[in-house]
Design a protein around this motif. Structure first.
Motif, PDB file in Angstrom:
ATOM      1  N   MET A   1      47.351  40.109  27.311  1.00 57.73           N
ATOM      2  CA  MET A   1      47.585  40.641  28.655  1.00 57.73           C
ATOM      3  C   MET A   1      46.816  41.931  28.806  1.00 57.73           C
ATOM      4  N   LYS A   2      45.861  41.967  29.729  1.00 62.50           N
ATOM      5  CA  LYS A   2      45.066  43.160  29.935  1.00 62.50           C
ATOM      6  C   LYS A   2      45.348  43.699  31.322  1.00 62.50           C
ATOM      7  N   ILE A   3      45.855  44.914  31.402  1.00 67.37           N
ATOM      8  CA  ILE A   3      46.182  45.538  32.670  1.00 67.37           C
ATOM      9  C   ILE A   3      45.492  46.881  32.732  1.00 67.37           C
ATOM     10  N   THR A   4      44.845  47.192  33.845  1.00 69.08           N
ATOM     11  CA  THR A   4      44.156  48.458  34.004  1.00 69.08           C
ATOM     12  C   THR A   4      44.875  49.276  35.056  1.00 69.08           C
ATOM     13  N   PHE A   5      45.122  50.540  34.764  1.00 69.84           N
ATOM     14  CA  PHE A   5      45.828  51.419  35.682  1.00 69.84           C
ATOM     15  C   PHE A   5      44.968  52.624  36.020  1.00 69.84           C
ATOM     16  N   LYS A   6      45.151  53.131  37.226  1.00 63.35           N
ATOM     17  CA  LYS A   6      44.620  54.445  37.577  1.00 63.35           C
ATOM     18  C   LYS A   6      45.684  55.486  37.241  1.00 63.35           C
ATOM     19  N   LYS A   7      45.277  56.760  37.140  1.00 62.94           N
ATOM     20  CA  LYS A   7      46.268  57.818  37.080  1.00 62.94           C
ATOM     21  C   LYS A   7      47.058  57.781  38.385  1.00 62.94           C
ATOM     22  N   SER A   8      48.312  58.246  38.322  1.00 57.70           N
ATOM     23  CA  SER A   8      49.162  58.152  39.504  1.00 57.70           C
ATOM     24  C   SER A   8      48.569  58.914  40.674  1.00 57.70           C
ATOM     25  N   SER A   9      47.857  60.023  40.411  1.00 56.30           N
ATOM     26  CA  SER A   9      47.275  60.803  41.484  1.00 56.30           C
ATOM     27  C   SER A   9      46.139  60.065  42.165  1.00 56.30           C
ATOM     28  N   GLU A  10      45.618  58.997  41.524  1.00 59.72           N
ATOM     29  CA  GLU A  10      44.499  58.255  42.075  1.00 59.72           C
ATOM     30  C   GLU A  10      44.937  56.973  42.774  1.00 59.72           C
ATOM     31  N   VAL A  11      46.214  56.610  42.626  1.00 59.00           N
ATOM     32  CA  VAL A  11      46.677  55.358  43.213  1.00 59.00           C
ATOM     33  C   VAL A  11      46.664  55.477  44.731  1.00 59.00           C
ATOM     34  N   ASP A  12      46.057  54.505  45.410  1.00 58.70           N
ATOM     35  CA  ASP A  12      45.900  54.536  46.853  1.00 58.70           C
ATOM     36  C   ASP A  12      46.786  53.474  47.474  1.00 58.70           C
ATOM     37  N   MET A  13      47.821  53.905  48.192  1.00 57.08           N
ATOM     38  CA  MET A  13      48.734  52.966  48.839  1.00 57.08           C
ATOM     39  C   MET A  13      48.150  52.527  50.178  1.00 57.08           C
ATOM     40  N   GLU A  14      47.002  51.846  50.144  1.00 56.56           N
ATOM     41  CA  GLU A  14      46.308  51.477  51.367  1.00 56.56           C
ATOM     42  C   GLU A  14      47.154  50.579  52.253  1.00 56.56           C
TER      43      GLU A  14
ATOM     44  N   TYR B   1      57.777  60.789  56.703  1.00 55.47           N
ATOM     45  CA  TYR B   1      59.082  60.372  56.189  1.00 55.47           C
ATOM     46  C   TYR B   1      59.148  58.855  56.037  1.00 55.47           C
ATOM     47  N   PHE B   2      58.716  58.121  57.065  1.00 51.35           N
ATOM     48  CA  PHE B   2      58.765  56.663  57.005  1.00 51.35           C
ATOM     49  C   PHE B   2      57.741  56.102  56.027  1.00 51.35           C
ATOM     50  N   SER B   3      56.618  56.777  55.873  1.00 52.04           N
ATOM     51  CA  SER B   3      55.624  56.336  54.893  1.00 52.04           C
ATOM     52  C   SER B   3      56.217  56.363  53.492  1.00 52.04           C
ATOM     53  N   TYR B   4      56.869  57.482  53.136  1.00 58.68           N
ATOM     54  CA  TYR B   4      57.501  57.582  51.813  1.00 58.68           C
ATOM     55  C   TYR B   4      58.649  56.584  51.676  1.00 58.68           C
ATOM     56  N   LYS B   5      59.390  56.396  52.755  1.00 58.64           N
ATOM     57  CA  LYS B   5      60.518  55.463  52.720  1.00 58.64           C
ATOM     58  C   LYS B   5      60.030  54.043  52.476  1.00 58.64           C
TER      59      LYS B   5
ATOM     60  N   GLN C   1      57.135  53.127  51.162  1.00 52.80           N
ATOM     61  CA  GLN C   1      56.561  53.046  49.825  1.00 52.80           C
ATOM     62  C   GLN C   1      57.658  52.815  48.791  1.00 52.80           C
ATOM     63  N   ALA C   2      58.755  53.579  48.927  1.00 50.06           N
ATOM     64  CA  ALA C   2      59.864  53.439  47.977  1.00 50.06           C
ATOM     65  C   ALA C   2      60.465  52.037  48.054  1.00 50.06           C
ATOM     66  N   GLN C   3      60.624  51.502  49.274  1.00 48.53           N
ATOM     67  CA  GLN C   3      61.188  50.161  49.431  1.00 48.53           C
ATOM     68  C   GLN C   3      60.262  49.105  48.843  1.00 48.53           C
ATOM     69  N   LEU C   4      58.960  49.277  49.071  1.00 49.06           N
ATOM     70  CA  LEU C   4      57.992  48.323  48.543  1.00 49.06           C
ATOM     71  C   LEU C   4      57.993  48.330  47.024  1.00 49.06           C
ATOM     72  N   LEU C   5      57.948  49.529  46.438  1.00 54.16           N
ATOM     73  CA  LEU C   5      57.920  49.626  44.980  1.00 54.16           C
ATOM     74  C   LEU C   5      59.213  49.104  44.362  1.00 54.16           C
ATOM     75  N   GLN C   6      60.336  49.401  45.017  1.00 52.82           N
ATOM     76  CA  GLN C   6      61.617  48.914  44.499  1.00 52.82           C
ATOM     77  C   GLN C   6      61.653  47.393  44.484  1.00 52.82           C
ATOM     78  N   THR C   7      61.125  46.772  45.541  1.00 47.25           N
ATOM     79  CA  THR C   7      61.090  45.319  45.614  1.00 47.25           C
ATOM     80  C   THR C   7      60.174  44.735  44.545  1.00 47.25           C
ATOM     81  N   ILE C   8      58.984  45.338  44.407  1.00 50.22           N
ATOM     82  CA  ILE C   8      58.032  44.862  43.406  1.00 50.22           C
ATOM     83  C   ILE C   8      58.628  44.985  42.009  1.00 50.22           C
TER      84      ILE C   8
END
Length: 250
Positions: free
Chosen positions: A1-14, A122-126, A128-135
């Motif tokens: 299993m090969k997974i590549t990550f960016k640093k958290s500061s580089e992650v783009d929630m497009e 506020y809604f952007s962060y909300k 994002q949190a809901q999306l990440l929690q679901t994932i």
């Protein structure tokens, strides 16, 4: 299993950059209603809804809100109160009854724009949190987040299921619960050596669940950084693999 990550500061929630917010305008005074409708319509990413059912936020003057706060707050994710001069002293009462965001009836255009930016953030962060929690919760991989010392701060349902431990037993503890004893000291020294240097780690864990049964987990661990570039957490993504498959691959 090969997974590549960016640093958290580089992650783009497009996926969440272009989300829209829809307001439903309940303001009673026609002039005030028109003023705010015009300003809302001119703001990027914000729309006026045709009905309460299709809108996330209500915008309402303070007098009408205080007459029936439930009707203007409960059906929506948030409520923006336009505070009339005669209700300026009632701000705490409005907050108590369900008001989320405030503007004054004589607010300038720049003040309104600034408040709308705050609401969008506020809604952007909300979302994002809901999306990440679901994932994280639905992922068919184990997802574990620890602090910089290896203490577990988050574990998703997949990891809880394969270990047999409860969430309460895992959170706040180190992964010592699931160590099988089959990895020697050098194994962990090499693992932590790479992580402390800021490198990711890929490998196989031979762990045991609460009932003492061994399981093999193919895992990737990567550091999570704060805005100053300091490692504050580690993220592990893993998946249980059959021992026979490992031997076959070797």
């Amino acid at each position: 299993m090969k997974i590549t990550f960016k640093k958290s500061s580089e992650v783009d929630m497009e996926i969440l950059q272009n989300f829209k917010l829809t307001f439903y305008n309940y303001i009673g005074n026609q002039l005030l209603r028109t003023k705010f409708s015009k300003l809302l319509s001119s703001f990027e990413g914000i729309y006026l809804g045709d009905s309460p059912e299709t809108s996330e936020i209500s915008i309402i003057d303070s007098q009408t809100f205080l007459e029936s706060p439930y009707a203007y707050s409960e059906p929506f994710e948030a409520t923006l109160i336009v505070v009339l001069k005669e209700n300026a002293k009632d701000k705490d009462l409005i907050l108590e009854k369900g008001g989320d965001f405030f503007l004054y009836e004589d607010s300038s255009e720049s003040e309104i724009s600034h408040r709308l930016e705050i609401i969008k953030e506020y809604f952007s962060y909300k979302y994002q949190a809901q999306l990440l929690q679901t994932i994280f919760h639905k992922a068919e991989n184990s997802i574990v987040i620890t602090d910089s010392c290896g203490v577990i701060k988050y574990a998703n349902q997949y990891f809880i299921s394969i270990t047999g431990y409860s969430r309460d037993e895992l959170i706040g503890a180190t992964p010592v619960h699931i160590k099988s004893g089959l990895h020697d000291k050098t194994f962990y020294q090499n693992l932590w050596g790479e992580l402390k240097k800021g490198n990711g780690w890929n490998g196989i864990f031979v762990n045991k669940n609460k009932n003492g049964k061994l399981f093999y987990e193919e895992a990737n661990i990567t550091p999570i950084y704060n805005n100053l570039g300091k490692i504050i957490s580690y993220l592990k993504i893993g998946r249980v693999v059959e021992r026979e498959r490992l031997l076959s691959n070797e």
